[in-house]
Every structure is written in C-alpha cells, then in structure tokens.
Design a protein around this motif. Structure first.
Motif, PDB file in Angstrom:
ATOM      1  N   MET A   1       0.856  -1.180   0.000  1.00 54.57           N
ATOM      2  CA  MET A   1       0.000   0.000   0.000  1.00 54.57           C
ATOM      3  C   MET A   1       0.896   1.235   0.000  1.00 54.57           C
ATOM      4  O   MET A   1       1.839   1.317   0.780  1.00 54.57           O
ATOM      5  CB  MET A   1      -0.859  -0.021   1.278  1.00 54.57           C
ATOM      6  CG  MET A   1      -1.891   1.061   1.346  1.00 54.57           C
ATOM      7  SD  MET A   1      -2.756   1.100   2.961  1.00 54.57           S
ATOM      8  CE  MET A   1      -3.905  -0.244   2.810  1.00 54.57           C
ATOM      9  N   GLN A   2       0.552   2.190  -0.895  1.00 57.43           N
ATOM     10  CA  GLN A   2       1.361   3.406  -0.912  1.00 57.43           C
ATOM     11  C   GLN A   2       1.059   4.244   0.320  1.00 57.43           C
ATOM     12  O   GLN A   2      -0.077   4.230   0.819  1.00 57.43           O
ATOM     13  CB  GLN A   2       1.030   4.201  -2.156  1.00 57.43           C
ATOM     14  CG  GLN A   2       1.647   3.566  -3.376  1.00 57.43           C
ATOM     15  CD  GLN A   2       1.700   4.545  -4.519  1.00 57.43           C
ATOM     16  OE1 GLN A   2       0.747   5.303  -4.731  1.00 57.43           O
ATOM     17  NE2 GLN A   2       2.786   4.532  -5.239  1.00 57.43           N
ATOM     18  N   PHE A  46       7.485   5.929  14.331  1.00 57.80           N
ATOM     19  CA  PHE A  46       6.338   5.961  15.236  1.00 57.80           C
ATOM     20  C   PHE A  46       5.986   4.530  15.663  1.00 57.80           C
ATOM     21  O   PHE A  46       5.754   4.254  16.846  1.00 57.80           O
ATOM     22  CB  PHE A  46       5.134   6.633  14.556  1.00 57.80           C
ATOM     23  CG  PHE A  46       3.953   6.752  15.475  1.00 57.80           C
ATOM     24  CD1 PHE A  46       3.758   7.897  16.232  1.00 57.80           C
ATOM     25  CD2 PHE A  46       3.038   5.696  15.608  1.00 57.80           C
ATOM     26  CE1 PHE A  46       2.680   7.992  17.113  1.00 57.80           C
ATOM     27  CE2 PHE A  46       1.966   5.785  16.489  1.00 57.80           C
ATOM     28  CZ  PHE A  46       1.784   6.936  17.238  1.00 57.80           C
ATOM     29  N   ALA A  47       5.956   3.625  14.678  1.00 58.03           N
ATOM     30  CA  ALA A  47       5.578   2.228  14.956  1.00 58.03           C
ATOM     31  C   ALA A  47       6.588   1.564  15.891  1.00 58.03           C
ATOM     32  O   ALA A  47       6.214   0.774  16.769  1.00 58.03           O
ATOM     33  CB  ALA A  47       5.482   1.454  13.642  1.00 58.03           C
ATOM     34  N   ARG A  48       7.866   1.916  15.729  1.00 56.69           N
ATOM     35  CA  ARG A  48       8.917   1.340  16.586  1.00 56.69           C
ATOM     36  C   ARG A  48       8.712   1.808  18.019  1.00 56.69           C
ATOM     37  O   ARG A  48       8.788   1.015  18.958  1.00 56.69           O
ATOM     38  CB  ARG A  48      10.290   1.776  16.051  1.00 56.69           C
ATOM     39  CG  ARG A  48      11.444   0.976  16.593  1.00 56.69           C
ATOM     40  CD  ARG A  48      12.776   1.323  15.923  1.00 56.69           C
ATOM     41  NE  ARG A  48      12.804   1.004  14.506  1.00 56.69           N
ATOM     42  CZ  ARG A  48      12.802   1.899  13.496  1.00 56.69           C
ATOM     43  NH1 ARG A  48      12.802   3.202  13.744  1.00 56.69           N
ATOM     44  NH2 ARG A  48      12.820   1.505  12.237  1.00 56.69           N
ATOM     45  N   ASN A  49       8.421   3.089  18.188  1.00 59.30           N
ATOM     46  CA  ASN A  49       8.197   3.616  19.544  1.00 59.30           C
ATOM     47  C   ASN A  49       6.953   3.008  20.180  1.00 59.30           C
ATOM     48  O   ASN A  49       6.952   2.691  21.371  1.00 59.30           O
ATOM     49  CB  ASN A  49       8.044   5.142  19.509  1.00 59.30           C
ATOM     50  CG  ASN A  49       9.383   5.810  19.320  1.00 59.30           C
ATOM     51  OD1 ASN A  49      10.408   5.285  19.738  1.00 59.30           O
ATOM     52  ND2 ASN A  49       9.383   6.959  18.673  1.00 59.30           N
ATOM     53  N   ALA A  50       5.902   2.849  19.374  1.00 58.67           N
ATOM     54  CA  ALA A  50       4.645   2.308  19.914  1.00 58.67           C
ATOM     55  C   ALA A  50       4.812   0.833  20.311  1.00 58.67           C
ATOM     56  O   ALA A  50       4.018   0.292  21.076  1.00 58.67           O
ATOM     57  CB  ALA A  50       3.523   2.473  18.899  1.00 58.67           C
ATOM     58  N   ALA A  51       5.853   0.196  19.779  1.00 59.31           N
ATOM     59  CA  ALA A  51       6.093  -1.231  20.068  1.00 59.31           C
ATOM     60  C   ALA A  51       7.023  -1.426  21.265  1.00 59.31           C
ATOM     61  O   ALA A  51       7.320  -2.566  21.631  1.00 59.31           O
ATOM     62  CB  ALA A  51       6.710  -1.908  18.839  1.00 59.31           C
ATOM     63  N   ARG A 158       7.554  -6.463   8.799  1.00 57.18           N
ATOM     64  CA  ARG A 158       6.280  -6.684   8.096  1.00 57.18           C
ATOM     65  C   ARG A 158       5.687  -5.346   7.660  1.00 57.18           C
ATOM     66  O   ARG A 158       5.195  -5.214   6.536  1.00 57.18           O
ATOM     67  CB  ARG A 158       5.299  -7.458   8.989  1.00 57.18           C
ATOM     68  CG  ARG A 158       5.699  -8.908   9.147  1.00 57.18           C
ATOM     69  CD  ARG A 158       4.691  -9.700   9.962  1.00 57.18           C
ATOM     70  NE  ARG A 158       5.070 -11.108  10.020  1.00 57.18           N
ATOM     71  CZ  ARG A 158       4.299 -12.073  10.501  1.00 57.18           C
ATOM     72  NH1 ARG A 158       3.115 -11.788  10.976  1.00 57.18           N
ATOM     73  NH2 ARG A 158       4.727 -13.329  10.510  1.00 57.18           N
ATOM     74  N   LEU A 159       5.741  -4.367   8.561  1.00 57.61           N
ATOM     75  CA  LEU A 159       5.188  -3.049   8.232  1.00 57.61           C
ATOM     76  C   LEU A 159       5.946  -2.435   7.048  1.00 57.61           C
ATOM     77  O   LEU A 159       5.326  -1.850   6.151  1.00 57.61           O
ATOM     78  CB  LEU A 159       5.258  -2.139   9.473  1.00 57.61           C
ATOM     79  CG  LEU A 159       4.705  -0.730   9.312  1.00 57.61           C
ATOM     80  CD1 LEU A 159       3.237  -0.759   8.885  1.00 57.61           C
ATOM     81  CD2 LEU A 159       4.843   0.051  10.621  1.00 57.61           C
ATOM     82  N   GLU A 160       7.267  -2.588   7.061  1.00 52.47           N
ATOM     83  CA  GLU A 160       8.065  -2.080   5.925  1.00 52.47           C
ATOM     84  C   GLU A 160       7.599  -2.694   4.617  1.00 52.47           C
ATOM     85  O   GLU A 160       7.592  -2.040   3.578  1.00 52.47           O
ATOM     86  CB  GLU A 160       9.540  -2.458   6.115  1.00 52.47           C
ATOM     87  CG  GLU A 160      10.383  -1.358   6.674  1.00 52.47           C
ATOM     88  CD  GLU A 160      11.837  -1.787   6.753  1.00 52.47           C
ATOM     89  OE1 GLU A 160      12.507  -1.827   5.703  1.00 52.47           O
ATOM     90  OE2 GLU A 160      12.297  -2.115   7.874  1.00 52.47           O
ATOM     91  N   GLY A 161       7.233  -3.975   4.682  1.00 50.02           N
ATOM     92  CA  GLY A 161       6.775  -4.668   3.486  1.00 50.02           C
ATOM     93  C   GLY A 161       5.377  -4.230   3.036  1.00 50.02           C
ATOM     94  O   GLY A 161       5.031  -4.337   1.864  1.00 50.02           O
ATOM     95  N   VAL A 162       4.594  -3.733   3.986  1.00 50.53           N
ATOM     96  CA  VAL A 162       3.207  -3.338   3.677  1.00 50.53           C
ATOM     97  C   VAL A 162       3.159  -1.958   2.997  1.00 50.53           C
ATOM     98  O   VAL A 162       2.328  -1.706   2.144  1.00 50.53           O
ATOM     99  CB  VAL A 162       2.364  -3.316   4.987  1.00 50.53           C
ATOM    100  CG1 VAL A 162       1.056  -2.563   4.818  1.00 50.53           C
ATOM    101  CG2 VAL A 162       2.108  -4.727   5.496  1.00 50.53           C
ATOM    102  N   ILE A 163       4.090  -1.087   3.398  1.00 47.03           N
ATOM    103  CA  ILE A 163       4.042   0.322   2.946  1.00 47.03           C
ATOM    104  C   ILE A 163       5.111   0.622   1.904  1.00 47.03           C
ATOM    105  O   ILE A 163       6.269   0.263   2.072  1.00 47.03           O
ATOM    106  CB  ILE A 163       4.291   1.269   4.164  1.00 47.03           C
ATOM    107  CG1 ILE A 163       3.260   1.012   5.258  1.00 47.03           C
ATOM    108  CG2 ILE A 163       4.279   2.728   3.733  1.00 47.03           C
ATOM    109  CD1 ILE A 163       1.840   1.314   4.886  1.00 47.03           C
ATOM    110  N   SER A 164       4.720   1.323   0.859  1.00 43.57           N
ATOM    111  CA  SER A 164       5.719   1.842  -0.080  1.00 43.57           C
ATOM    112  C   SER A 164       5.528   3.358  -0.180  1.00 43.57           C
ATOM    113  O   SER A 164       4.448   3.865   0.101  1.00 43.57           O
ATOM    114  CB  SER A 164       5.559   1.182  -1.435  1.00 43.57           C
ATOM    115  OG  SER A 164       4.229   1.332  -1.861  1.00 43.57           O
ATOM    116  N   GLU A 165       6.598   4.058  -0.586  1.00 50.98           N
ATOM    117  CA  GLU A 165       6.517   5.545  -0.672  1.00 50.98           C
ATOM    118  C   GLU A 165       5.552   5.942  -1.783  1.00 50.98           C
ATOM    119  O   GLU A 165       5.491   5.308  -2.814  1.00 50.98           O
ATOM    120  CB  GLU A 165       7.884   6.159  -0.968  1.00 50.98           C
ATOM    121  CG  GLU A 165       8.788   6.277   0.254  1.00 50.98           C
ATOM    122  CD  GLU A 165       8.360   7.330   1.290  1.00 50.98           C
ATOM    123  OE1 GLU A 165       7.464   8.146   1.006  1.00 50.98           O
ATOM    124  OE2 GLU A 165       8.916   7.287   2.399  1.00 50.98           O
TER     125      GLU A 165
END
Ligand code: 2AL
Length: 165
Positions: A1-2, A46-51, A158-165
């Motif tokens: 997902m972009q 943000f995701a790293r901090n929330a984890a 996994r999140l890196e794989g879900v998101i693209s610029e």
C-alpha cells in the motif's frame, strides 16, 4: 500500500493492513490514529516507539499467531504468507535441520511454556538453530526481553513490506 493511500484510507482498511504485522490492538490503533505520516520513515519510527514496550499480555496475544520455526503455515492469510517468506531460509526438505529444530523447539517449549520465537527473516537455518540452542540456557526473564524484541523486529519488517513511498 502506498503511503498516501495508507494516510487517506478508512480506519477499517488501515487496521486490516496493520493487524497481520502484529495482532496488538493498542499498536494498531495508535498507528491508525497518528496518520497522516510525512514519510515511511516517520511511520516506521512511530511504529517502533509504539512497540516499545509491549506489555506481557500483548506479547502473549501476539505469540499465538506465530507458527513454530520449521512448521510453515499453509493457510492463505496475509499473516501465513508473511510467515512463509520469513522462514524461507529453513528448507523443509532438509531433514537434518528440521529434526534438530523440532527437538530444540520441544526443549524450549518444555522449559519456557511457549513457542520459540525469533525474527527469521535474514537468518539461515543454522543461525536460527544456533540461537535456539543458546537461548535454551537463558532464564525466563532473559527470554521475556528477547521475545518482545523479536516481536518488534518481525512487526517492523512486516510493516516495511506493507508500505511503499
Ligand atoms: C516466526 C515466523 O513465523 N516468522 C518469524 O520471523 N518467526 N516464527 C517463530 N516461531 O519464530
């Protein structure tokens, strides 16, 4: 997902995209609520901090979704397909390594009462086996910290794989 799509999508669509990364509702909700993100890097930070930290209950809930190393899930869910690709370094046809992993998994579960969990992506089967043997010597407290860290690494990859610029 972009990233632009992720930023603008309905909440339900975003939480559905995030949940296979790790099934921790607080983490998923915090990320969904913090949109929009200016860059993938800002999202990952943000995701790293929330984890960090995950609570013990969050770790336990997330663990339930991870198959044993060497036991590739066959389901057609996103989560199962992520898991198969993470475990690509473990060849199910290599009997020597799969037998050693199965024995190590059994010993680990007997000692710690949960499945041996490791961020498998980027690791070969002998590296995973060596880590398993080393971690069998740990105390429960040492393992709690390592498991939470491995879950963070899996979720972020996994999140890196879900998101693209
Ligand atoms: C897994 C998995 O499915 N993917 C990963 O990185 N580690 N499982 C596990 N038991 O460590």
């Amino acid at each position: 997902m972009q990233l632009a799509v992720f930023n603008g999508a309905d909440r339900a669509e975003v939480t559905a995209a995030l949940r296979p990364c790790i099934d921790v509702r607080r983490w998923v909700d915090q990320i969904a609520d913090a949109r929009p993100f200016a860059s993938s890097e800002a999202l990952l930070d943000f995701a790293r901090n929330a984890a960090d930290p995950f609570t013990p209950d969050e770790v336990e809930a997330a663990m339930a979704h991870h198959p044993r190393i060497g036991e590739r899930p066959t389901a057609s869910t996103t989560e199962a397909s992520m898991s198969r690709s993470e475990q690509a370094g473990v060849d199910p046809a290599d009997r020597e390594i799969t037998t050693a992993l199965a024995e190590g998994n059994r010993a680990y579960e007997e000692k710690f009462g949960r499945v041996f969990l490791i961020r498998a992506a980027g690791r070969t089967a002998p590296e995973i086996l060596a880590a398993l043997h080393e971690r069998l010597n740990h105390t429960a407290e040492e393992e709690d910290a390592i498991v939470a860290q491995q879950l963070r690494e899996i979720a972020l990859l996994r999140l890196e794989g879900v998101i693209s610029e």
